[in-house]
Design an enzyme around this catalytic site. Structure first.
Site: not given
Ligand code: 13P
Length: 248
Positions: A9-11, A94, A96, A166, A172, A211, A232-233
């Site tokens: 998930n590149w956000k 998600h 967010e 999640e 993050g 994470s 994500g990251g």
């Molecule tokens: P991180 O891997 O950066 O913690 O993000 C997780 C996430 O929200 C994937 O959708």
């Protein structure tokens, strides 16, 4: 045996230059038969990624879709448009989006149905905030999210949904849930789905997200009820993404 799904998930990250570089590094990467690899990209770059990876088995997806088919919804993108562009995956609900953009359980349920109706695989996200875990209401919260999202969804569609657990406090933050805690919640989600769908619940993929990185993915993937990761990251760098897929 369920497959494992490792999805990036590149956000709201990357640009056309970094995406070009990323895709050229991973276009020939090996993906085991029992692994699904995917990347959910910012909508603007969807076609760039889709074109760059057209010979690869990697599934390309979006991070959100609006539930209406078309019309006066400035700034939104419909599931029909994503399908037209070739999307195979779409993240729905998600945290967010729930926290920053007002996606309520009701909206999430409508988006989930819209995505399913276009034969795109939804990745439905659920998870609790830290306060809920500390006060012990995390299971009730996730149960409510799951029941709301799956309400009105029949067995055939239920099978097509990927669920991503999640915990918001792990996103993050570098603070990963322990493999045991993640397993407990993924198993709990499966038990809720089993009450509604019986044996079908055994075939539904349930990912963990929060994470996930090279250092912790193997331990998480060993767990019985964890069928992959939403990352994500650690998915923003080609080598790291490829290694995560290899370790699934
Ligand atoms: P991180 O891997 O950066 O913690 O993000 C997780 C996430 O929200 C994937 O959708």
């Amino acid at each position: 045996m369920r497959r494992k799904a490792i999805v990036a998930n590149w956000k709201m990250n990357m640009d056309s230059a970094s995406i070009g570089e990323f895709c050229s590094k991973i276009q020939d990467m090996t993906i085991k038969d029992d692994v699904i690899a995917g990347i959910c990209v910012p909508a603007l770059y969807f076609t760039q990624v889709k074109t760059a990876l057209d010979k690869s088995k990697i599934k390309i997806g979006a991070q959100n879709a609006y539930f209406e088919e078309k019309g006066a919804y400035t700034g939104e993108i419909s599931a029909a448009m994503l399908k037209d562009a070739g999307a195979e995956l779409c993240i729905v609900g998600h945290s967010e989006r729930r926290q920053l953009f007002g996606d309520t359980d009701e909206i999430v349920s409508k988006k989930l149905k819209a995505v399913l109706s276009k034969e795109i695989t939804p990745i439905l996200c659920v998870g609790e905030v830290l306060a809920q875990r500390e006060e012990g209401t995390h299971k009730d919260h996730v149960k409510k999210q799951i029941e709301s999202a799956f309400s009105g969804i029949g067995k055939e569609d239920a099978k097509k949904i990927i669920v991503a657990y999640e915990p918001i406090w792990a996103i993050g933050t570098g603070k990963v849930a322990s493999a045991e805690d993640a397993e407990e919640m993924c198993g709990f989600i499966r038990s809720i789905l089993a009450l509604k769908y019986g044996d079908i619940a055994e075939s539904i993929l349930i990912q963990y997200g929060g994470s996930v990185k090279l250092e912790n993915i193997s331990e998480l993937m060993k767990m019985q009820n964890i069928d992959g990761a939403l990352v994500g990251g650690a998915s923003l760098e080609a080598q790291s993404f490829e290694s995560l897929v290899m370790k699934a």
